[in-house]
Structure formats: structure tokens, C-alpha cells
Design a protein around this motif. Sequence first.
Motif, mmCIF file in Angstrom:
data_model
loop_
_atom_site.group_PDB
_atom_site.id
_atom_site.type_symbol
_atom_site.label_atom_id
_atom_site.label_comp_id
_atom_site.label_asym_id
_atom_site.label_seq_id
_atom_site.Cartn_x
_atom_site.Cartn_y
_atom_site.Cartn_z
ATOM 1 N N ASP A 215 -2.516 -56.915 -11.225
ATOM 2 C CA ASP A 215 -3.734 -56.914 -11.835
ATOM 3 C C ASP A 215 -3.563 -58.222 -12.998
ATOM 4 O O ASP A 215 -2.608 -58.284 -13.867
ATOM 5 C CB ASP A 215 -4.212 -55.769 -12.789
ATOM 6 N N ARG A 216 -4.351 -59.356 -13.123
ATOM 7 C CA ARG A 216 -3.933 -60.430 -14.121
ATOM 8 C C ARG A 216 -4.905 -60.381 -15.418
ATOM 9 O O ARG A 216 -4.758 -61.271 -15.934
ATOM 10 C CB ARG A 216 -4.206 -61.754 -13.600
ATOM 11 N N ALA A 217 -5.493 -58.915 -15.629
ATOM 12 C CA ALA A 217 -6.401 -58.880 -16.677
ATOM 13 C C ALA A 217 -5.552 -59.025 -18.023
ATOM 14 O O ALA A 217 -5.841 -59.568 -19.019
ATOM 15 C CB ALA A 217 -6.976 -57.764 -16.790
ATOM 16 N N ALA A 218 -4.421 -58.533 -18.022
ATOM 17 C CA ALA A 218 -3.462 -58.683 -19.278
ATOM 18 C C ALA A 218 -2.591 -60.055 -19.334
ATOM 19 O O ALA A 218 -2.147 -60.064 -20.403
ATOM 20 C CB ALA A 218 -2.637 -57.448 -19.053
ATOM 21 N N LEU A 219 -2.765 -60.898 -18.329
ATOM 22 C CA LEU A 219 -1.755 -62.022 -18.390
ATOM 23 C C LEU A 219 -2.504 -62.867 -19.567
ATOM 24 O O LEU A 219 -1.661 -63.910 -20.047
ATOM 25 C CB LEU A 219 -2.060 -62.602 -17.068
ATOM 26 N N GLY A 220 -3.657 -62.885 -19.634
ATOM 27 C CA GLY A 220 -4.105 -63.577 -20.795
ATOM 28 C C GLY A 220 -3.516 -63.342 -22.247
ATOM 29 O O GLY A 220 -3.621 -64.359 -22.925
ATOM 30 N N LYS A 221 -3.160 -62.205 -22.489
ATOM 31 C CA LYS A 221 -2.549 -61.930 -23.583
ATOM 32 C C LYS A 221 -0.919 -62.504 -23.848
ATOM 33 O O LYS A 221 -0.567 -62.606 -24.864
ATOM 34 C CB LYS A 221 -2.179 -60.262 -23.788
ATOM 35 N N VAL A 222 -0.374 -62.731 -22.656
ATOM 36 C CA VAL A 222 0.947 -63.589 -22.518
ATOM 37 C C VAL A 222 0.673 -65.034 -23.165
ATOM 38 O O VAL A 222 0.062 -65.710 -22.344
ATOM 39 C CB VAL A 222 1.743 -63.155 -21.406
ATOM 40 N N ARG A 223 1.129 -65.395 -24.381
ATOM 41 C CA ARG A 223 0.805 -66.877 -24.914
ATOM 42 C C ARG A 223 2.129 -67.472 -24.723
ATOM 43 O O ARG A 223 3.340 -67.118 -25.267
ATOM 44 C CB ARG A 223 0.190 -66.673 -26.075
ATOM 45 N N PRO A 224 1.932 -68.952 -24.528
ATOM 46 C CA PRO A 224 3.255 -69.774 -24.554
ATOM 47 C C PRO A 224 3.298 -70.195 -26.034
ATOM 48 O O PRO A 224 2.302 -70.546 -26.733
ATOM 49 C CB PRO A 224 2.798 -71.015 -23.690
ATOM 50 N N ILE A 225 4.763 -70.338 -26.368
ATOM 51 C CA ILE A 225 5.182 -70.883 -27.683
ATOM 52 C C ILE A 225 6.562 -71.287 -27.539
ATOM 53 O O ILE A 225 7.289 -71.022 -26.592
ATOM 54 C CB ILE A 225 4.791 -69.715 -28.730
ATOM 55 N N TYR A 226 6.727 -72.220 -28.595
ATOM 56 C CA TYR A 226 8.031 -72.699 -28.820
ATOM 57 C C TYR A 226 9.212 -71.822 -28.828
ATOM 58 O O TYR A 226 9.144 -70.521 -29.298
ATOM 59 C CB TYR A 226 8.233 -73.641 -30.086
ATOM 60 N N GLY A 227 10.485 -71.914 -28.391
ATOM 61 C CA GLY A 227 11.442 -71.156 -28.314
ATOM 62 C C GLY A 227 11.155 -69.818 -27.290
ATOM 63 O O GLY A 227 10.606 -70.174 -25.964
ATOM 64 N N HIS A 228 11.505 -68.560 -27.652
ATOM 65 C CA HIS A 228 11.179 -67.519 -27.043
ATOM 66 C C HIS A 228 11.531 -67.507 -25.472
ATOM 67 O O HIS A 228 10.999 -67.089 -24.496
ATOM 68 C CB HIS A 228 9.753 -66.983 -26.893
ATOM 69 N N ASP A 229 12.738 -68.247 -25.053
ATOM 70 C CA ASP A 229 13.296 -68.021 -23.861
ATOM 71 C C ASP A 229 14.384 -67.070 -23.641
ATOM 72 O O ASP A 229 14.758 -66.792 -22.344
ATOM 73 C CB ASP A 229 13.835 -69.369 -23.438
ATOM 74 N N TYR A 230 14.781 -66.312 -24.629
ATOM 75 C CA TYR A 230 15.697 -65.247 -24.743
ATOM 76 C C TYR A 230 15.317 -63.938 -25.043
ATOM 77 O O TYR A 230 15.723 -62.901 -24.772
ATOM 78 C CB TYR A 230 16.989 -65.622 -25.453
#
Length: 355
Positions: A215-230
Motif C-alpha cells: 500500500d503506497r498511501a503512507a509513501l507520501g509522508k516519506v519526504r526527501p531531504i539533505y543528509g539522512h542517509d544513516y
Amino acid sequence: MRIDKRAALRRCCSALLALAVSTGLLSTDAASADGTPAKELFGARALPTEAAPTSYGFYSKGCLAGGIAIPTDGPTWQAMRLSRNRRWGHPQMIGLIERFSHDAVEKIGWPGLLLGDISQPRGGPMLSGHASHQIGLDADIWLTPMPQRTLSYQEREEISATSMLDKSKFLTIDPSVWTPSHARLIMMAASYPEVERVFVNPAIKRKLCDTWRGDRAALGKVRPIYGHDYHFHIRIKCPAGSKGCKDQATVPAGDGCDKSLAWWFTDAPWAKPKKKPGEKPPKPKFATLADLPKACAVVLNGPAPASEQQATYGAAYRAPAAIPAAATSIESVIGAAAEAPLANVPVPLPRPALQ
């Protein structure tokens, strides 16, 4: 009649905070007349304000009253970087972390959470590392699984989290470290109704867009941003009834796998600002107490509990009775976790003092 002095003190402080917010009578100009950066003032407080739990202001401009600390160790988590004293948060944030850690172990087989920064005891700007995390409603979760032993204090200070990126390529996931379990963990975090956003590196977002089949409904809450690779960053909504708390704008409709994500893979986000010949870089300007909501002066200077033990709570999460029989796929299990109300987490009670 016996009087609970601590409860009376919390009510008194809460009343003062409410008065400051509702009337605007509190002046912060005198409190910050010397221009001391607010991060130095809030960073110096080792314990929270003893008051009703309340978030004031915005995630990147505010403070926290009545914060509680998640224990350094739990059955399904361990807190990292203990010297920073940033494992404090609003009770709803702490309750969500404990519930999420339990669900991650029981429902998707994640070994347990390593917790990064949540907030300072009284919120506010931090001495280093974050612009947000100021109102007790943000938390960082490492993408490194919790080891099956208790880490020492020194290990918690020195161990580095594992980046999910291939350092030899631009914004590309390293297949030797990324696993489907990482995707399940992030999507489970996004599935809770009270979670407003989950911030990840753009490469992680693209990986989820390309590979998530549930279900991709919650995927919209996942937001790209600088860093946050670890690590990934969980942000929850303002608690109901928090008049002084300002929510972020609603997440746009859709799964976020569109041109807004594609922008991160162009030169635009990474271009250095152009400077005129001979132009000197501007001096950094740090927020002062006067720049924060008026109630933050009371939060900063309010009474503290006698000790950290007295202020530390444990939510002792109680799992739902059973996962529905139909929940056989990982996507269904995550859906079942999202449907379980937060009411299953009892109101945190003070942990008994250690002997």
C-alpha cells in the motif's frame, strides 16, 4: 486532605505558561537583552520544566514544557549519544517510539531501534546538529539495527551509524547495506496516523518509490531531504488541544514519486550560492529567547524536578491482543499496526527511583 506538592507545582507552572500565551504579558526582551543565543540557554538545562506536557511554537522555533525522557535502554531499543542529553520529548512522542520499537521487533523482525536525538529537556534550539527537534515532536532513528547486547556508554558515544549510500556514486543506494527490512521499517514508521512526516535521503526515497509493492498511501509522508542517509527522522503532529503548537503544512496528495523527487537528482539542490567579487560571507545570526514564543521564557526558567529519575517515564507499551488472521503479508501487518490506536499505550507513569 493530603496535598500532592508536585502536582500542585505542575498546575501552577502550567497556569503561568497559559497566562503567558493567552495574554502576551510576558516580555522576553529583558530576558535576552544581552543577546545570548537561545541554544546556549536551553542547552544548559539538564532537566525539564515541571509542568503539564505542552509543545510551544514550530518544530524549528519553539520549546517544550513537561518533557519526559525515554529510558536509555528498553526491551526493543537503546539510546545513543547519551552525553548530548537529547532523549527527552512530549509523552506522545516517547509513547510512539516505544510502540514503534515493539512493533518493529514483533511484526517485521527488526532487531530493535537505536535512538538518536529526540529533544533537549526543555526543547529549544540545540547547541549543534539540528534546526528542528525543538518542541519534543521529532525523533531520529538509526538505520543500523540494534545489536543483541547492551552497548557500553563509550560505544554509544563512538559507534557510527551506517550510511545507506554508495559513496562512489551520486545519490545511489549501496546494495551491500540496504535490505528490504530497511524499507519495511521506514514504511511502518510512516504508517502510524499520528506521524506527519518521515524524512529520508533522496536516494532512499527513490529506492522506496522503485521497489515498494505494498500500500503506497503512507509513501507520501516519506519526504526527501539533505543528509539522512544513516538515519531517518520521524515527526508527529501537534498533540490534540495544543493551542501553542503549530503544525506543518499538510503533505501534498500522492506518493511523492514525482517531479518533486526528480528535482533532488538535478544540480539545483547542490549548487553553491553565487557570490559577488570581494563579498564577505554574512555573520551567522543565532536565535535569542526573544525570537521564540513568549511562553519559552517561562519554560526556560521554570522549576525542575528533583532528579532525572523523577522525571524519567516508561510507557510500558501493551500490544494489541492479536494481529488479524488476514494479515499474512508484510504490507497487511504494517496496515494492522497503523490501525491500532495510540490508546493502547497507557499514560506514562513515573519510573520508580533506582536503588
